[in-house]
Design an enzyme around this catalytic site. Structure first.
Site, PDB file in Angstrom:
ATOM      1  CB  VAL A 225       2.645   0.597   4.734  1.00 18.50           C
ATOM      2  CG1 VAL A 225       2.365   2.086   4.548  1.00 18.50           C
ATOM      3  CG2 VAL A 225       1.346  -0.151   5.048  1.00 18.50           C
ATOM      4  CE  LYS A 226       7.444   4.711  -2.498  1.00 14.38           C
ATOM      5  NZ  LYS A 226       7.868   4.514  -3.869  1.00 14.38           N
ATOM      6  CB  SER A 227       4.688   5.818   4.711  1.00  9.27           C
ATOM      7  OG  SER A 227       4.144   7.035   5.151  1.00  9.27           O
TER       8      SER A 227
ATOM      9  N   GLY B 190       0.856  -1.192   0.000  1.00  5.93           N
ATOM     10  CA  GLY B 190       0.000   0.000   0.000  1.00  5.93           C
ATOM     11  C   GLY B 190       0.884   1.231   0.000  1.00  5.93           C
TER      12      GLY B 190
ATOM     13  CB  VAL C 247       1.231   6.767   2.285  1.00  4.55           C
ATOM     14  CG1 VAL C 247       0.664   8.103   2.776  1.00  4.55           C
ATOM     15  CG2 VAL C 247       0.901   5.640   3.260  1.00  4.55           C
TER      16      VAL C 247
END
Ligand code: 5RP
Length: 294
Positions: free
Chosen positions: A204-206, A174, A176
């Site tokens: 998650v990539k943030s 996912g 961001v």
């Protein structure tokens, strides 16, 4: 017919040794199936638990990006220095050799291009699960727009991708998104990373931010940080170092690698920070050394 005469009798049952019940080192993914874990293990190195992902997916919304005018020339030399290649299926298929050993994270949704102010409006599936399987994808990436008009559509695409991924053992990343209107604060990233994990993202990539250690702690799956716009090399290494020290499990970096004056130097220097705990100064030396070998 089975040859059952004269075979050695089986006897090594090791009755005193409990069956190997390996845990699984990729945060939050211990209860996934074998195929999913196998793909995650291709992305996250068992020795460090971390990953270096090379992002070259920018063209899916931006068209040719500085440094990526000729992906077929720029990306292949960097493959030995990274763990995962992140791109669209169109570019992976046309510019990357199928004999490549790095894992592949395929961007499976499209969004509005930079020609629109609100890029969150109008996303959909760009590569369905059958095509992802055909590509032998190790991971599927979905962009999400929290706090923008396309929020619920992008969360639906994330959840549907995660459904299909869990059926076939392919993890979902996912991503961001940070748009013009979105704040880059601890408060926003706490919410965004948690929402993505709760809606099915395995990774998650943030973005790195002040208070990142709380963001990483509250996210039940690994966070990889995006690089963002090109920074001076030492600053990019400092950001990666702080992120790893504060709980990130890797980077998914593009411009800070391929726009560097030594992409190979940066890819290797980032790898030292992510996998071997090099300080920014030590890693900067690696970058300089490789840069001057040219
Ligand atoms: C935007 C993205 C990008 O397309 C890309 O992967 C970002 O890489 P970088 O910022 O390091 O150039 O994920 O959300």
């Amino acid at each position: 017919m089975a040859d059952n005469i004269g075979n050695k009798a089986a006897h090594d049952y090791h009755l005193d040794v409990p069956a190997a019940q390996e845990g699984f080192y990729v945060k939050g993914n211990a209860h996934c199936g074998w195929g999913m874990k196998n793909r995650l293990a291709r992305m996250f190195r068992p020795e460090s638990g971390n990953t270096v992902m090379l992002a070259f997916d920018h063209g899916y919304i931006m068209g040719p990006t500085a440094g990526l005018e000729r992906i077929d020339l720029v990306i292949p030399p960097l493959v030995p220095d990274v763990d995962v290649l992140m791109g669209t299926r169109g570019v992976i298929r046309s510019c990357i050799s199928p004999a490549v050993s790095a894992a592949k994270c395929v961007r499976v949704t499209y969004d509005s291009t930079v020609l629109y102010d609100d890029m969150s409006n109008g996303g959909g599936i760009a590569c369905d699960i059958n095509s992802a399987i055909e590509m032998n994808a190790d991971c599927m990436a979905v962009q999400t727009f929290l706090g923008a008009s396309g929020e619920s559509r992008s969360l639906e695409l994330l959840a549907r991708t995660a459904d299909a991924g869990s059926r076939y053992g392919i993890p979902t990343l996912g991503v961001v998104a940070v748009g013009k209107e979105m704040e880059r604060t601890e408060k926003f990233f706490l919410l965004a990373t948690r929402v993505l994990a709760e809606n099915g993202a395995n990774i998650v990539k943030s973005y790195y931010c002040e208070g990142f250690e709380r963001v990483a702690a509250a996210c039940p799956v690994p966070i990889v940080i995006a690089g963002g716009k090109k920074l001076p090399e030492l600053e990019a290494l400092e950001m990666a170092y702080r992120a790893i020290q504060e709980g990130a499990h890797g980077v998914d970096m593009g411009r800070n690698i391929f726009q560097s004056d030594s992409p190979t130097g940066m890819a290797q220097a980032i790898g030292k920070v992510v996998h071997e705990g090099y300080t920014p100064a030590q890693a900067y030396e690696v970058y300089q050394e490789i840069k001057h070998q040219k």
